[in-house]
Design an enzyme around this catalytic site. Structure first.
Site, PDB file in Angstrom:
ATOM      1  N   CYS A 143       3.860  39.528  22.069  1.00 11.39           N
ATOM      2  CA  CYS A 143       4.915  38.749  22.746  1.00 11.39           C
ATOM      3  C   CYS A 143       5.963  38.429  21.790  1.00 11.39           C
ATOM      4  CB  CYS A 143       4.376  37.544  23.508  1.00 11.39           C
ATOM      5  SG  CYS A 143       4.961  36.955  24.945  1.00 11.39           S
ATOM      6  N   ASP A 171       3.509  26.107  18.279  1.00 11.46           N
ATOM      7  CA  ASP A 171       4.676  26.609  17.303  1.00 11.46           C
ATOM      8  C   ASP A 171       5.560  27.366  18.348  1.00 11.46           C
ATOM      9  OD1 ASP A 171       3.428  28.986  17.495  1.00 11.46           O
ATOM     10  OD2 ASP A 171       3.299  29.341  15.440  1.00 11.46           O
ATOM     11  N   CYS A 224       1.214  37.068  33.897  1.00 10.42           N
ATOM     12  CA  CYS A 224       2.548  36.716  33.225  1.00 10.42           C
ATOM     13  C   CYS A 224       3.958  36.973  34.303  1.00 10.42           C
ATOM     14  CB  CYS A 224       3.037  37.771  31.947  1.00 10.42           C
ATOM     15  SG  CYS A 224       4.546  37.184  31.356  1.00 10.42           S
ATOM     16  N   TRP A 241      -5.759  32.863   4.283  1.00 12.50           N
ATOM     17  CA  TRP A 241      -6.140  31.416   4.568  1.00 12.50           C
ATOM     18  C   TRP A 241      -7.190  31.451   5.740  1.00 12.50           C
ATOM     19  CZ3 TRP A 241      -0.951  32.821   4.320  1.00 12.50           C
ATOM     20  CH2 TRP A 241      -0.292  33.117   5.584  1.00 12.50           C
ATOM     21  N   ARG A 242      -7.255  32.509   6.491  1.00 13.75           N
ATOM     22  CA  ARG A 242      -7.996  32.389   7.631  1.00 13.75           C
ATOM     23  C   ARG A 242      -9.440  32.921   7.548  1.00 13.75           C
ATOM     24  NH1 ARG A 242      -5.311  35.294  12.644  1.00 13.75           N
ATOM     25  NH2 ARG A 242      -4.079  33.501  12.743  1.00 13.75           N
ATOM     26  N   CYS A 264       4.751  44.359  26.253  1.00  9.96           N
ATOM     27  CA  CYS A 264       4.133  44.070  27.493  1.00  9.96           C
ATOM     28  C   CYS A 264       2.832  45.001  27.935  1.00  9.96           C
ATOM     29  CB  CYS A 264       4.821  43.659  28.540  1.00  9.96           C
ATOM     30  SG  CYS A 264       6.081  42.289  28.362  1.00  9.96           S
ATOM     31  N   TYR A 307       2.905  18.543  14.972  1.00  9.70           N
ATOM     32  CA  TYR A 307       2.329  20.079  14.818  1.00  9.70           C
ATOM     33  C   TYR A 307       1.391  20.440  13.836  1.00  9.70           C
ATOM     34  CZ  TYR A 307       1.731  25.000  13.854  1.00  9.70           C
ATOM     35  OH  TYR A 307       1.226  26.180  13.534  1.00  9.70           O
ATOM     36  N   GLY A 365      11.106  27.206  -0.899  1.00  8.43           N
ATOM     37  CA  GLY A 365      11.999  26.567  -0.224  1.00  8.43           C
ATOM     38  C   GLY A 365      11.711  25.094   0.335  1.00  8.43           C
ATOM     39  N   GLU A 404      -0.840  25.572   6.218  1.00  8.78           N
ATOM     40  CA  GLU A 404      -0.017  25.103   7.463  1.00  8.78           C
ATOM     41  C   GLU A 404       1.354  24.241   6.826  1.00  8.78           C
ATOM     42  OE1 GLU A 404       0.173  25.549  10.534  1.00  8.78           O
ATOM     43  OE2 GLU A 404      -1.705  26.594  10.670  1.00  8.78           O
ATOM     44  N   GLN A 443       8.582  26.216   8.367  1.00  6.22           N
ATOM     45  CA  GLN A 443       9.997  26.816   8.315  1.00  6.22           C
ATOM     46  C   GLN A 443      10.054  28.337   7.341  1.00  6.22           C
ATOM     47  OE1 GLN A 443      12.807  25.617   9.986  1.00  6.22           O
ATOM     48  NE2 GLN A 443      11.148  24.233  10.770  1.00  6.22           N
ATOM     49  N   THR A 444       8.844  28.906   7.233  1.00  5.00           N
ATOM     50  CA  THR A 444       8.628  29.996   6.352  1.00  5.00           C
ATOM     51  C   THR A 444       7.910  31.042   6.949  1.00  5.00           C
ATOM     52  OG1 THR A 444       8.702  28.430   4.493  1.00  5.00           O
ATOM     53  CG2 THR A 444       8.131  30.558   4.101  1.00  5.00           C
TER      54      THR A 444
END
Length: 339
Positions: free
Chosen positions: A196, A144, A212, A27-28, A203, A126, A89, A45, A50-51
């Protein structure tokens, strides 16, 4: 102030890193592409709520092959959309998806502001920020779980979630640039997903390593802190799989509620209902299916028997029955019933 110095450095570094290391997702668009197709951004999105990314890829590719535009999705048969969604779901998302597509198609396209997007069915704070930033390059702050983790470590915020959420969102807003905000949002999410990470962050290869605060204090893997979640309650119930060689009994669940609008087998007990068996049986106990929902764990007793004399649902030809069109719970039930 340290926050100002960090904020000035983060966007240029992350965007440079993203230009070289952006994840390739169906999708990008490539870094630097603006504006993006709002339909593809919106659809991804909604699916990603939740997936996981891994779970969504094949669904997204199938949906966009079947319905390449918001107009085609708006004109789609609801039952087919629900069937294609099966297994992903959180079925309220699918119902909102159809309602939103129809509203957008009727309006002639997606609104291009966060406020306009937030008025659409199924589009919360969001998601509206993400679509506004990624599809329309609006300088909105997208937060997120990945972004929360990056920001909590960058500024060494030790207040546990969810109490820290407002502070983390405010700090994330100080990082959001006016140029390429959509790429920046995706870059921050990619950083959280690939470097991260929740456990064992890499790191040593992070483009923000010297900025950081949590890394400097040696506490990066511990952040963000979280209030321990209470144990999930356990619900129990019964499911009846009435079938013979030629037919199987199915019923569509109510539009609202658990697994709303999906096809499945008659159940009782676990979802607030107290319904009798769909027929006289005899019924054979095949064992128990376990399934995890967001707020509870389910133990469902699976009973099989003949469809003759049933009074609930509809008898469907097994030749036309596709178990893959069922939600995940019902797929488990079918697998146990036919084992």
């Amino acid at each position: 102030m340290r926050e100002t110095a960090v904020s000035d450095e983060v966007a240029p570094r992350l965007l440079g890193w993203y230009d070289r290391h952006a994840r390739v997702l169906p999708w990008r668009a490539p870094p630097g592409t603006s504006p993006m197709d709002p339909y593809r951004v919106w659809l991804s999105e909604i699916m990603l709520q939740q997936t996981t990314v891994a779970a969504v890829k094949s669904y997204f590719e199938r949906f966009t092959a079947l319905w390449p535009s918001v107009q085609s999705l708006a004109a789609a048969d609801e039952a087919q959309v629900m069937a294609e969604w099966a297994g992903l779901g959180y079925y309220a998302r699918a119902r909102n998806l159809i309602a939103c597509a129809r509203m957008v198609a009727a309006a002639g396209g997606f609104p291009d502001t966060r406020e306009g997007l937030a008025a659409l069915p199924g589009v919360g704070p969001y998601t509206s920020a993400a679509i506004a930033a990624i599809a329309f390059d609006r300088p909105e702050t997208v937060v997120d779980g990945n972004v929360e983790r990056v920001v909590a470590r960058l500024f060494a915020i030790q207040t546990p979630l969810p109490a820290a959420r407002r502070e983390l969102t405010g700090l994330a807003a100080t990082l959001t640039p006016t140029e390429r905000p959509g790429d920046f949002a995706q870059a921050t999410m990619d950083l959280g997903a690939t470097i991260c990470t929740p456990r064992n962050p890499a790191c040593g290869i992070c483009p923000l390593i010297d900025l950081c605060a949590a890394r400097a204090e040696g506490i990066a893997p511990e952040l963000p802190r979280k209030v321990p979640k209470p144990a999930k309650p356990i619900r129990t119930g019964t499911v009846w799989v009435a079938m013979d060689e030629g037919t199987v009994l199915l019923e569509r669940r109510p539009a609202r509620g658990l697994l709303g609008g999906t096809l499945g087998f008659p159940t009782t007990g676990w979802d607030g209902t107290d319904l009798p068996a769909p027929g006289p049986g005899p019924w054979t106990d095949r064992g128990e299916v376990r399934h995890v929902f967001t707020h509870f764990d389910l133990r469902l007793r699976v009973l099989t028997g003949p469809p003759a004399g049933t009074t609930r649902g509809e008898q469907t030809s097994r030749a036309s029955f596709d178990p893959n069109a069922l939600p995940g719970l019902m797929r488990k039930v079918w697998a146990l019933a036919t084992r």
